[in-house]
Design a protein around this motif. Structure first.
Motif, short mmCIF file in Angstrom:
data_model
loop_
_atom_site.label_atom_id
_atom_site.label_comp_id
_atom_site.label_asym_id
_atom_site.label_seq_id
_atom_site.Cartn_x
_atom_site.Cartn_y
_atom_site.Cartn_z
N THR A 292 50.60 52.77 44.05
CA THR A 292 49.29 52.14 44.29
C THR A 292 49.35 50.62 44.24
OG1 THR A 292 48.18 54.07 43.32
CG2 THR A 292 46.90 52.04 43.48
N LYS A 293 50.21 50.10 43.42
CA LYS A 293 50.33 48.65 43.28
C LYS A 293 50.73 48.04 44.62
CE LYS A 293 52.25 47.13 39.55
NZ LYS A 293 53.24 46.78 38.51
N ASN A 294 50.06 46.96 45.00
CA ASN A 294 50.42 46.27 46.24
C ASN A 294 50.50 44.78 46.00
OD1 ASN A 294 47.51 45.18 47.13
ND2 ASN A 294 47.29 47.30 46.43
N GLU A 295 51.25 44.10 46.84
CA GLU A 295 51.57 42.69 46.61
C GLU A 295 51.45 41.88 47.90
OE1 GLU A 295 55.20 42.76 43.56
OE2 GLU A 295 55.34 44.29 45.12
N LYS A 296 51.42 40.56 47.73
CA LYS A 296 51.54 39.61 48.82
C LYS A 296 52.61 38.60 48.43
CE LYS A 296 46.64 39.88 50.22
NZ LYS A 296 46.79 40.39 51.60
N PHE A 297 53.54 38.31 49.34
CA PHE A 297 54.58 37.32 49.10
C PHE A 297 54.34 36.12 50.02
CE2 PHE A 297 58.25 40.40 47.71
CZ PHE A 297 57.47 40.81 46.63
N VAL A 348 61.61 29.74 46.61
CA VAL A 348 60.41 29.74 45.78
C VAL A 348 59.34 30.58 46.47
CG1 VAL A 348 58.68 28.34 44.62
CG2 VAL A 348 61.00 27.44 44.93
N THR A 349 58.88 31.61 45.79
CA THR A 349 57.91 32.53 46.36
C THR A 349 56.71 32.68 45.44
OG1 THR A 349 59.76 33.80 47.31
CG2 THR A 349 57.59 34.84 47.33
N VAL A 350 55.53 32.48 46.00
CA VAL A 350 54.30 32.78 45.27
C VAL A 350 53.99 34.26 45.51
CG1 VAL A 350 51.84 32.29 45.02
CG2 VAL A 350 53.44 30.43 45.52
N MET A 351 53.83 35.00 44.41
CA MET A 351 53.60 36.44 44.52
C MET A 351 52.26 36.82 43.91
SD MET A 351 57.35 37.98 43.58
CE MET A 351 58.75 37.78 44.70
N TRP A 352 51.48 37.53 44.69
CA TRP A 352 50.22 38.09 44.17
C TRP A 352 50.36 39.59 44.10
CZ3 TRP A 352 47.15 41.77 46.56
CH2 TRP A 352 45.91 42.05 45.93
N VAL A 353 49.85 40.18 43.01
CA VAL A 353 49.83 41.63 42.88
C VAL A 353 48.41 42.03 42.51
CG1 VAL A 353 50.54 41.54 40.45
CG2 VAL A 353 50.90 43.62 41.77
N ASN A 354 47.98 43.18 42.97
CA ASN A 354 46.57 43.54 42.84
C ASN A 354 46.14 43.91 41.43
OD1 ASN A 354 48.08 46.02 42.97
ND2 ASN A 354 46.17 47.11 43.39
N GLU A 355 47.09 44.08 40.52
CA GLU A 355 46.73 44.41 39.14
C GLU A 355 47.68 43.70 38.19
OE1 GLU A 355 49.17 48.60 38.60
OE2 GLU A 355 47.15 48.65 39.46
N CYS A 356 47.19 43.39 37.01
CA CYS A 356 48.06 42.77 36.01
C CYS A 356 49.06 43.80 35.48
CB CYS A 356 47.21 42.23 34.85
SG CYS A 356 46.06 40.93 35.35
N PHE A 357 50.22 43.35 35.14
CA PHE A 357 51.29 44.25 34.72
C PHE A 357 50.91 45.00 33.45
CE2 PHE A 357 55.22 45.08 32.27
CZ PHE A 357 55.80 45.99 33.14
N ASP A 358 51.06 46.30 33.49
CA ASP A 358 50.80 47.15 32.33
C ASP A 358 52.10 47.89 32.01
OD1 ASP A 358 50.06 49.01 30.46
OD2 ASP A 358 48.37 49.82 31.60
N ASP A 360 52.76 50.21 30.10
CA ASP A 360 52.59 51.65 29.94
C ASP A 360 52.42 52.35 31.29
OD1 ASP A 360 52.74 51.52 27.14
OD2 ASP A 360 50.61 51.02 27.00
N LYS A 361 52.02 51.59 32.30
CA LYS A 361 51.84 52.16 33.65
C LYS A 361 52.39 51.16 34.67
CE LYS A 361 47.69 54.85 32.56
NZ LYS A 361 46.27 55.09 32.92
N PRO A 362 53.69 50.97 34.71
CA PRO A 362 54.26 49.93 35.58
C PRO A 362 54.16 50.25 37.07
CG PRO A 362 56.00 51.20 34.53
CD PRO A 362 54.72 51.64 33.90
N ASP A 363 54.06 51.53 37.43
CA ASP A 363 53.99 51.93 38.84
C ASP A 363 55.08 51.23 39.66
OD1 ASP A 363 53.23 53.05 41.23
OD2 ASP A 363 51.47 51.77 41.51
N THR A 364 56.29 51.20 39.16
CA THR A 364 57.42 50.54 39.82
C THR A 364 58.65 51.45 39.71
OG1 THR A 364 56.57 48.35 39.26
CG2 THR A 364 58.88 48.48 39.85
#
Length: 369
Positions: A292-297, A348-358, A360-364
């Motif tokens: 579910t986690k999604n990102e923008k680079f 150098v990459t600016v990375m956005w992810v739709n949720e803060c890292f958890d 307990d639920k890394p989804d990675t």
């Protein structure tokens, strides 16, 4: 147009003068407490509009209220009459003018003078009964409780909240300036002879203290206040204006290893997390996928190769990116992905992810592209 501004050195005056200049008005006649009544009279000979902002709102000697809010107004209007100057006059009164206290009485007396001046001369007058104002360049322990709270909290000092349920009506300086420019152009907001600032905010002292305190905590939490809330947005701008000059910056925790570094910049519960990733030449990072986690680079410096493969496919998709042509790469769910530094300098990459890292639920999930 020649515009006279009394109280030009005060909180409201300083902001107004800056905005008048922004609007292209350069012929300003600025009257401050350092000038004489002769200066004031000279200005009234040639002005074409008057912003009468000068006054007293805090003093240990109650007699100074009448001197600052009535006598000075009387003198100003006398000079205008003497020189047959029918310039429009905008005066700042207060919502306290309806109350039976020394400050309110002095403000009401000043209002009466201005209305009488209009009747006798035909001059347009704009009387603004302002609530508590706040914004940059305000003075702590003088102009407003907002300034006091912002000043103290920015410096780690205690604040007093005597009655947390006490309700405040606040006007932000930029909203006041917008209305004052409208008055200058002859289109003020007015009801029953009194002008007003259309945008105001209500809050109790307890909530005000809580919100301003939360601003100081944002640095440690890497959070951003709720910019969708108009009052919070304005309070945060005011708070930042009270930072000490040696306290504008704050350090971020850089997670470093031989591959480069990864640094969290912003964490928000509703808009996700922003981080800065630095990769050394030849280094590959990633090789994982998310449910579910999604990102923008966004590569802002260096040259990179971003590779994708849907987890049940053998087809590899590649995007070459570099800091010379900024483009955002969406990282879809269900695709394992990696980013490789294919250049000779740091990537150098600016990375956005739709949720803060958890944790307990890394989804990675590790999977090479």
């Amino acid at each position: 147009m020649k515009i006279l501004v009394t109280g030009a050195g005060g909180f409201l005056g300083k902001n107004l003068v800056a905005e008048l200049k922004n609007q292209g008005y350069e012929d300003l006649l600025l009257y401050t407490r350092n000038q004489t009544k002769d200066d004031l009279e000279a200005y009234t000979k040639e002005c074409e509009f008057v912003y009468h902002l000068a006054g007293v709102n805090r003093t240990k000697n109650e007699k100074e209220f009448m001197a600052g809010n009535y006598d000075l107004t009387s003198e100003l209007l006398k000079f205008l009459k003497k020189h047959n100057n029918k310039s429009p006059v905008l005066i700042t009164s207060s919502i306290q003018a309806v109350k039976d206290n020394p400050y309110g009485i002095s403000k009401k007396a000043g209002e009466n003078l201005v209305f009488k001046h209009s009747e006798e001369t035909g001059s347009k007058v704009y009387v603004y009964r302002l609530p508590n104002l706040f914004g940059k360049w305000s003075k702590p322990n003088y102009n407003t409780v907002v300034a006091t709270y912002c000043y103290n909290i920015a410096r780690g000092l205690d604040i007093q909240v005597n009655n947390p349920d006490a309700e405040l009506t606040l006007s932000y300086i930029d909203d006041v300036l917008e209305e004052f420019i409208k008055a200058l152009k002859g289109t003020p907001s007015i009801i029953d002879n009194y002008c007003y600032v259309p945008i105001t905010h209500s809050i109790n002292l307890g909530d005000l203290a809580r919100i301003v305190k939360s601003f100081k905590e944002t640095r440690n939490k890497l959070s951003i206040p709720d910019m969708d809330d108009a009052l919070t947005k304005k309070l945060y701008s005011t708070y930042l204006s009270f930072l000490r000059e040696d306290d504008f910056s704050y350090a971020l925790k850089m997670n470093k290893d031989q591959r480069g570094s990864f640094t969290e910049f912003i964490r928000t519960p509703d808009r996700g997390q922003v981080s800065v990733n630095i990769s050394k030449p030849g280094i590959t990072k990633g090789n994982h996928w998310h449910h579910t986690k999604n990102e923008k680079f966004l590569v802002v410096s260096g040259e990179g190769l971003i590779r994708f493969r849907e987890i049940d496919s053998n087809e590899v998709i590649e995007y070459r990116v570099n800091g010379e042509k900024l483009e955002v790469i969406d990282i879809p769910t269900g695709y394992t992905h990696s980013i490789v530094n294919v250049g000779k300098t740091d990537l150098v990459t600016v990375m956005w992810v739709n949720e803060c890292f958890d944790p307990d639920k890394p989804d990675t999930f590790y999977l090479e592209v």
